[in-house]
Design an enzyme around this catalytic site. Structure first.
Site, short mmCIF file in Angstrom:
data_model
loop_
_atom_site.label_atom_id
_atom_site.label_comp_id
_atom_site.label_asym_id
_atom_site.label_seq_id
_atom_site.Cartn_x
_atom_site.Cartn_y
_atom_site.Cartn_z
N ALA A 1 1.33 -1.04 -0.33
CA ALA A 1 -0.32 0.25 -0.40
C ALA A 1 0.86 1.03 -0.08
O ALA A 1 2.08 0.97 0.26
CB ALA A 1 -0.57 -0.27 1.42
N GLY B 1 0.56 -5.00 1.03
CA GLY B 1 -0.50 -4.99 -0.17
C GLY B 1 -0.24 -5.59 -0.48
O GLY B 1 -1.46 -6.61 -1.72
N GLU C 1 -0.84 -9.42 -0.19
CA GLU C 1 -2.51 -9.92 0.21
C GLU C 1 -2.12 -10.06 -1.34
O GLU C 1 -3.55 -10.80 -1.73
CB GLU C 1 -2.58 -8.90 0.68
CG GLU C 1 -2.44 -8.74 2.92
CD GLU C 1 -2.15 -7.20 2.70
OE1 GLU C 1 -1.81 -6.35 2.98
OE2 GLU C 1 -2.57 -7.56 4.08
N GLU D 1 4.50 -4.91 7.88
CA GLU D 1 3.85 -3.60 7.93
C GLU D 1 3.35 -3.66 9.68
O GLU D 1 4.14 -2.01 10.48
CB GLU D 1 1.87 -4.66 8.77
CG GLU D 1 1.31 -4.53 7.69
CD GLU D 1 1.31 -5.50 6.44
OE1 GLU D 1 2.35 -6.31 6.60
OE2 GLU D 1 0.75 -5.38 4.79
N1 CAA Z 1 4.50 3.82 -0.51
C1 CAA Z 1 5.16 4.01 -1.78
N2 CAA Z 1 6.00 4.62 -2.36
C2 CAA Z 1 7.11 3.49 -1.89
C3 CAA Z 1 6.51 2.01 -1.15
C4 CAA Z 1 5.72 2.28 -0.57
N3 CAA Z 1 4.86 1.04 -0.30
N4 CAA Z 1 7.67 1.64 -1.28
C5 CAA Z 1 8.75 2.00 -2.67
N5 CAA Z 1 7.98 3.35 -2.71
C6 CAA Z 1 9.15 4.11 -3.96
C7 CAA Z 1 10.29 5.25 -2.29
O1 CAA Z 1 9.52 5.99 -1.49
C8 CAA Z 1 10.85 5.41 -4.12
O2 CAA Z 1 10.28 6.85 -4.14
P1 CAA Z 1 11.69 7.46 -4.09
O3 CAA Z 1 12.22 7.71 -5.15
O4 CAA Z 1 9.65 9.44 -4.78
O5 CAA Z 1 11.50 8.26 -2.61
C9 CAA Z 1 10.86 4.62 -4.89
O6 CAA Z 1 9.28 3.94 -4.58
C10 CAA Z 1 11.79 3.14 -5.41
O7 CAA Z 1 11.81 3.16 -3.58
P2 CAA Z 1 13.21 2.72 -2.88
O8 CAA Z 1 14.23 4.09 -3.23
O9 CAA Z 1 13.04 2.49 -1.50
O10 CAA Z 1 13.93 1.14 -3.58
P3 CAA Z 1 14.93 0.34 -2.97
O11 CAA Z 1 14.95 -0.68 -4.09
O12 CAA Z 1 16.36 1.64 -2.15
O13 CAA Z 1 13.83 -0.22 -2.21
C11 CAA Z 1 11.99 -1.62 -0.97
C12 CAA Z 1 13.18 -1.05 -2.33
C13 CAA Z 1 12.47 -2.50 -0.68
C14 CAA Z 1 10.46 -2.33 -1.03
C15 CAA Z 1 11.69 -0.54 -0.43
O14 CAA Z 1 11.40 0.73 -1.30
C16 CAA Z 1 10.84 -0.79 0.99
O15 CAA Z 1 10.57 -0.93 2.00
N6 CAA Z 1 8.80 -0.11 0.03
C17 CAA Z 1 8.16 -0.21 1.47
C18 CAA Z 1 7.46 -1.59 1.82
C19 CAA Z 1 6.65 -1.90 2.30
O16 CAA Z 1 6.77 -1.17 3.63
N7 CAA Z 1 5.37 -2.20 1.99
C20 CAA Z 1 4.50 -2.31 3.53
C21 CAA Z 1 3.62 -1.46 2.50
S1 CAA Z 1 2.17 -1.19 4.37
C22 CAA Z 1 0.94 -2.42 3.86
O17 CAA Z 1 0.95 -2.72 2.06
C23 CAA Z 1 -0.69 -2.16 4.96
C24 CAA Z 1 -1.17 -3.17 4.12
O18 CAA Z 1 -1.13 -4.63 4.48
C25 CAA Z 1 -2.19 -3.40 2.97
#
Ligand code: CAA
Length: 256
Positions: A63, A108, A111, A131
């Site tokens: 998400a 998500g 999921e 999460e």
């Molecule tokens: N939401 C919004 N933006 C996201 C994102 C997310 N879930 N995941 C990645 N992005 C964005 C980053 O912010 C970044 O944007 P900017 O360049 O504008 O900063 C771009 O995508 C590229 O990401 P990274 O620079 O972080 O890439 P990386 O290779 O260094 O890392 C990653 C990759 C490990 C996937 C890292 O991006 C990450 O940890 N992302 C979040 C993953 C996460 O926590 N997901 C769960 C969300 S909570 C959820 O989903 C709740 C639910 O149950 C519904």
């Protein structure tokens, strides 16, 4: 549009196309995905649906965290319900839906993958429910569906650990069905989809319906519904054709 859809030989590929955010999902993406899946389910020219992500890095990185930072309780409830609407639609689809997981499937994203009927992954795919690292819990079905696929112990480990696992580990715990080289993932998924398309569409949808019953009914109720369905399909042309074709030593000709 954040979704790209392609239909080829009865197979519909739905691609989440928000590569700049690693295909993270905001309400617009979810609404579009819901719409595309709904249309594919209703389209007689489609027999199998594949969901994948744009690029070689991510299936869906979850998400949209930047959006969630601004949500209050009411907004979070709406966002959670929207995500669950999509995952429920996927799971209850009478047409098989395969997740072709081409990279990160987190939160998500994981999921959405576990709501699909099958998961084929690329070698570089990474799975996780991170999460708790954000002070959240899974909200699009993870606390309910993951344990049904991997067993409770593995689901708890992933959900309270918040760590990522690679495709080899995902295969070991039954989270994915197959693992392929990135360059072969879509072709291999297509090959499997074509194999499904040789089978009776009605018996596939009835099998999926009965399998789904097993997760929210007792064994007795599930067995009752299974045997009733088993009997009912004997009245269908598809079943008559399938049985007759075997006896006549020919390929069945199932109507779509
Ligand atoms: N939401 C919004 N933006 C996201 C994102 C997310 N879930 N995941 C990645 N992005 C964005 C980053 O912010 C970044 O944007 P900017 O360049 O504008 O900063 C771009 O995508 C590229 O990401 P990274 O620079 O972080 O890439 P990386 O290779 O260094 O890392 C990653 C990759 C490990 C996937 C890292 O991006 C990450 O940890 N992302 C979040 C993953 C996460 O926590 N997901 C769960 C969300 S909570 C959820 O989903 C709740 C639910 O149950 C519904």
């Amino acid at each position: 549009m954040f979704i790209k859809t392609e239909i080829q030989n009865l197979i519909c590929t739905i691609k989440i196309d928000r590569e700049v955010s690693l295909n993270a999902m905001n309400p617009t993406v979810l609404h579009e995905l819901n719409q595309e899946i709904g249309s594919a389910i209703g389209n007689e020219d489609i027999g199998v649906i594949i969901i994948t992500g744009s690029g070689e890095k991510a299936f869906i990185a979850g998400a949209d965290i930047k959006l969630m930072e601004k949500l209050d309780k009411k907004g979070a409830l709406e966002f959670g319900i929207l995500g669950q609407t999509v995952t429920n639609l996927i799971e209850s689809s009478p047409k098989p839906i395969i997740a072709a997981v081409n990279g990160f499937a987190l939160g998500g994203g994981c999921e959405i993958a576990i709501a699909c009927h099958l998961r084929f992954a690329s070698e570089n795919a990474k799975f996780g429910q991170p999460e708790v690292k954000l002070g959240l819990i899974p909200g699009w079905g993870g606390t309910q569906r993951l344990s049904r696929i991997t067993g409770k112990g593995n689901a708890i480990e992933l959900i309270i650990g918040g760590h990522m696992i690679n495709s080899t580990e995902a295969l070991r715990i039954g989270l994915v069905n197959k693992v392929y080289k990135q360059k072969n993932l879509l072709n291999e998924t297509f090959t499997f989809a074509k194999m499904i398309l040789n089978n009776g569409p009605h018996s596939i949808s009835e099998s999926l319906r009965c399998i789904n019953i097993s997760s929210n009914h007792s064994l007795d109720e599930g067995l009752k519904q299974e045997v009733e369905t088993f009997a009912n399909i004997f009245e269908s042309d598809e079943t008559k054709e399938g049985l007759k074709a075997f006896v006549q030593k020919r390929k069945p000709n199932f109507n779509r």
